[in-house]
Design a protein around this motif. Sequence first.
Motif, PDB file in Angstrom:
ATOM      1  N   TYR A 158       0.820  -1.209   0.000  1.00  0.00           N
ATOM      2  CA  TYR A 158       0.000   0.000   0.000  1.00  0.00           C
ATOM      3  C   TYR A 158       0.859   1.268   0.000  1.00  0.00           C
ATOM      4  CZ  TYR A 158      -4.596  -2.095   0.465  1.00  0.00           C
ATOM      5  OH  TYR A 158      -5.764  -2.777   0.223  1.00  0.00           O
ATOM      6  N   TYR A 159       2.082   1.181   0.456  1.00  0.00           N
ATOM      7  CA  TYR A 159       2.969   2.344   0.332  1.00  0.00           C
ATOM      8  C   TYR A 159       3.261   2.634  -1.130  1.00  0.00           C
ATOM      9  CZ  TYR A 159       7.178   5.224   0.647  1.00  0.00           C
ATOM     10  OH  TYR A 159       8.099   6.233   0.497  1.00  0.00           O
ATOM     11  N   GLU A 160       3.553   1.589  -1.875  1.00  0.00           N
ATOM     12  CA  GLU A 160       3.739   1.750  -3.307  1.00  0.00           C
ATOM     13  C   GLU A 160       2.446   2.198  -3.969  1.00  0.00           C
ATOM     14  OE1 GLU A 160       6.108  -0.970  -6.304  1.00  0.00           O
ATOM     15  OE2 GLU A 160       4.090  -1.750  -6.037  1.00  0.00           O
ATOM     16  N   GLU A 161       1.325   1.708  -3.480  1.00  0.00           N
ATOM     17  CA  GLU A 161       0.037   2.114  -4.028  1.00  0.00           C
ATOM     18  C   GLU A 161      -0.194   3.612  -3.828  1.00  0.00           C
ATOM     19  OE1 GLU A 161      -3.524   1.159  -6.035  1.00  0.00           O
ATOM     20  OE2 GLU A 161      -1.713  -0.016  -5.658  1.00  0.00           O
ATOM     21  N   TYR A 162       0.178   4.132  -2.661  1.00  0.00           N
ATOM     22  CA  TYR A 162       0.028   5.567  -2.412  1.00  0.00           C
ATOM     23  C   TYR A 162       0.936   6.373  -3.345  1.00  0.00           C
ATOM     24  CZ  TYR A 162      -0.380   9.983   0.089  1.00  0.00           C
ATOM     25  OH  TYR A 162      -0.613  11.295   0.402  1.00  0.00           O
ATOM     26  N   VAL A 163       2.145   5.880  -3.546  1.00  0.00           N
ATOM     27  CA  VAL A 163       3.077   6.570  -4.449  1.00  0.00           C
ATOM     28  C   VAL A 163       2.501   6.629  -5.864  1.00  0.00           C
ATOM     29  CG1 VAL A 163       5.345   6.411  -5.537  1.00  0.00           C
ATOM     30  CG2 VAL A 163       5.122   6.024  -3.085  1.00  0.00           C
ATOM     31  N   HIS A 164       1.938   5.530  -6.322  1.00  0.00           N
ATOM     32  CA  HIS A 164       1.398   5.495  -7.677  1.00  0.00           C
ATOM     33  C   HIS A 164       0.171   6.378  -7.831  1.00  0.00           C
ATOM     34  CE1 HIS A 164       3.336   1.327  -8.647  1.00  0.00           C
ATOM     35  NE2 HIS A 164       4.228   2.288  -8.462  1.00  0.00           N
ATOM     36  N   ARG A 165      -0.545   6.608  -6.751  1.00  0.00           N
ATOM     37  CA  ARG A 165      -1.764   7.401  -6.837  1.00  0.00           C
ATOM     38  C   ARG A 165      -1.502   8.902  -6.708  1.00  0.00           C
ATOM     39  NH1 ARG A 165      -6.810   4.651  -5.562  1.00  0.00           N
ATOM     40  NH2 ARG A 165      -6.473   2.401  -5.585  1.00  0.00           N
ATOM     41  N   HIS A 166      -0.436   9.303  -6.009  1.00  0.00           N
ATOM     42  CA  HIS A 166      -0.285  10.714  -5.681  1.00  0.00           C
ATOM     43  C   HIS A 166       1.072  11.314  -6.053  1.00  0.00           C
ATOM     44  CE1 HIS A 166      -4.046  10.486  -3.433  1.00  0.00           C
ATOM     45  NE2 HIS A 166      -3.599   9.403  -2.857  1.00  0.00           N
ATOM     46  N   ALA A 167       2.083  10.491  -6.299  1.00  0.00           N
ATOM     47  CA  ALA A 167       3.405  11.043  -6.608  1.00  0.00           C
ATOM     48  C   ALA A 167       3.427  11.622  -8.016  1.00  0.00           C
ATOM     49  CB  ALA A 167       4.475   9.964  -6.463  1.00  0.00           C
ATOM     50  N   PRO A 168       4.333  12.564  -8.295  1.00  0.00           N
ATOM     51  CA  PRO A 168       4.471  13.083  -9.664  1.00  0.00           C
ATOM     52  C   PRO A 168       4.860  11.969 -10.631  1.00  0.00           C
ATOM     53  CG  PRO A 168       5.644  14.479  -8.093  1.00  0.00           C
ATOM     54  CD  PRO A 168       5.228  13.257  -7.346  1.00  0.00           C
ATOM     55  N   ILE A 169       4.376  12.072 -11.848  1.00  0.00           N
ATOM     56  CA  ILE A 169       4.656  11.080 -12.880  1.00  0.00           C
ATOM     57  C   ILE A 169       5.804  11.578 -13.754  1.00  0.00           C
ATOM     58  CG2 ILE A 169       3.713   9.838 -14.863  1.00  0.00           C
ATOM     59  CD1 ILE A 169       0.984  10.062 -13.617  1.00  0.00           C
TER      60      ILE A 169
END
Length: 618
Positions: free
Chosen positions: A129-140
């Motif tokens: 879920y940490y990776e999931e949060y990164v994929h949902r909110h981090a810059p692309i």
Amino acid sequence: MDRLPEEVVLNIISCLDVPDIVRVQSISHRYLTLGRDNALWKAECFNHSRAEALRRQRQLLNAQDSRLSELRNAFSALPGGDLTSYDVALLRGSPQPRASSDPRAQARIQRQRALVNWEPDYAHNGFDYYEEYVHRHAPISLGWLRMPKHNVSDKEVQPVATGLGKLMDGQTNSFSKMVAPLDDGSVAIWDIASRSTSASGGNGRLLGQSKRGLLSGRAENDSLESRIVMTETGAVESVAVDSISLKGYFAVQSQLHEVDLTTLQLVSTKQYPFPITALSEANGTTPVTVGTNNTVHLYDPRDPAFTASETAAEGELIGGSVYSHATLAEPGPLSILHHDGAGIDDSSIWVAGRFTSMLNYDRRFFPRLRGTVHSGARIASMCFSPYGVVPRSLDLVRNPDVPMAAMTEARSHPGPTVLAAAEYKGKGSLELHNLGSGSTYQNRQTASASKLLSATTHGGRIVFSDGDGNLKWVEHDGFSYVRTLNINDKPLDAAAQDASDYGIWSSTASEMPGQGDIVQKIMPLRATASTTSSSRTDTNQSNLLLWTGDGALGMLGFGHSNPLGDEEDWHDAVEAQAQTVEQRAKEDAERQYSMRMRRALENNANEVRFVRGLGMMR
């Protein structure tokens, strides 16, 4: 703090903001583990999700003054005729049924229902879920591979890719190499291994390239003829890579070439009666399924009958060879999918394309047609998803009368699901077909205003591309929006910056010269953690491989850094410094000429559309 139990430390960390939780991870190994607690980041993902925002919005609507009922009714009437009991209650201004008379208990119950309804890991894959949060909110961030250049007639030519495949590393059990045929007839391999604490990663380095003309059958210096041969069919699924035998299968017009990826030499070639439009995956244990414009064949390289000296395929079709084939009633297969072995039967072959049904063949009794699934849309790509199709009637937020046990029961038997990107009446159609229960969900309203080109699962979400250059992420229900990226939303160089408008209607930035690229194939790069405890894989290395309509190959990652590493930027700087003034001036003149020609073509197309529309007006 070191003497406190982990539960107490986690409770303290949960009170911090997200940036502070990330900083805590750099204190020590213990805080790194606690700062990536799965339950902690699951709560953060839900708190920042649109599902929780919608729940809070509806909670505030219910708490508003009754004098605002008219405004609330007008707002509730916007979605249209698809109204549930919850929507009807809002429309009439009547109160919602409460599960408890206590407001706090009622809020807890509603939050729990929203959490169960949103839960992305109902297939119990155990993703981070940490990776999931990164994929949902981090810059692309996007990184593009460097194509091998060569000189032709005193002019430097940079080829483009005509397909995309990935090669798995047997030691780390992750995809570490990208394989692509180029329009000069060669095959190139890049290193895209994930970065970890013990390895710097592949950084997109070019590992090898075969001789030019290997696939096209033309001379090395005849790049123009090779480009015509390699791009004539325009098939998207034209590459199949077998990571076990290290063989690659490349479709070029009506020929299927088998190439040894260790030596980059041609092993065999087989001729088919019609141009090849789709290839299935290759795993070494089952034959590769080859789809031509009018037929479907099984190609097994282990069979000695499949040699370059075999008789012509036209004679095979007329004379009735023992190697049977399936004849299609409608031409144009675009995607072929083998069963992933998730169920009892792993002999299914699914074929879809420009026709409106998915065809199911049984490999054991090929070419017998086992059955069909009617879609109504023209499917461009398919992939398997471990998540089932939950009916919209079981939505726990929009339907307060549905018990949570019903949702849990529906998710307990997910079964394999075919995820399809399609086009229906000119609009995009994202489709989910559950093979176990037979349930289907088709999003033809909010998916895209243009045709969908490719779709795949990405962690706890679905990602798909459309004809406008967009990459969109939605939840596994195929409807709930997560985020969007347009690959054309990038700064223009000085030569492309122009204050004047383009086209008759003062077109947007997506219609500017050089701003019309699309992503026609998406492939997930699912990195797995190293088996050694001393190495930790980067948490954001579940990246995506992209192949665009202009023939560019890239990688999509998350964060501010380049997903291919800083080495690419260093190489680009060295190449820029090495160029002479004459070379830069020549490239700038060519770029400006290309922009002017594209602008003229766009203006002509706009005028044609405008004049054609005059006859429709009354």
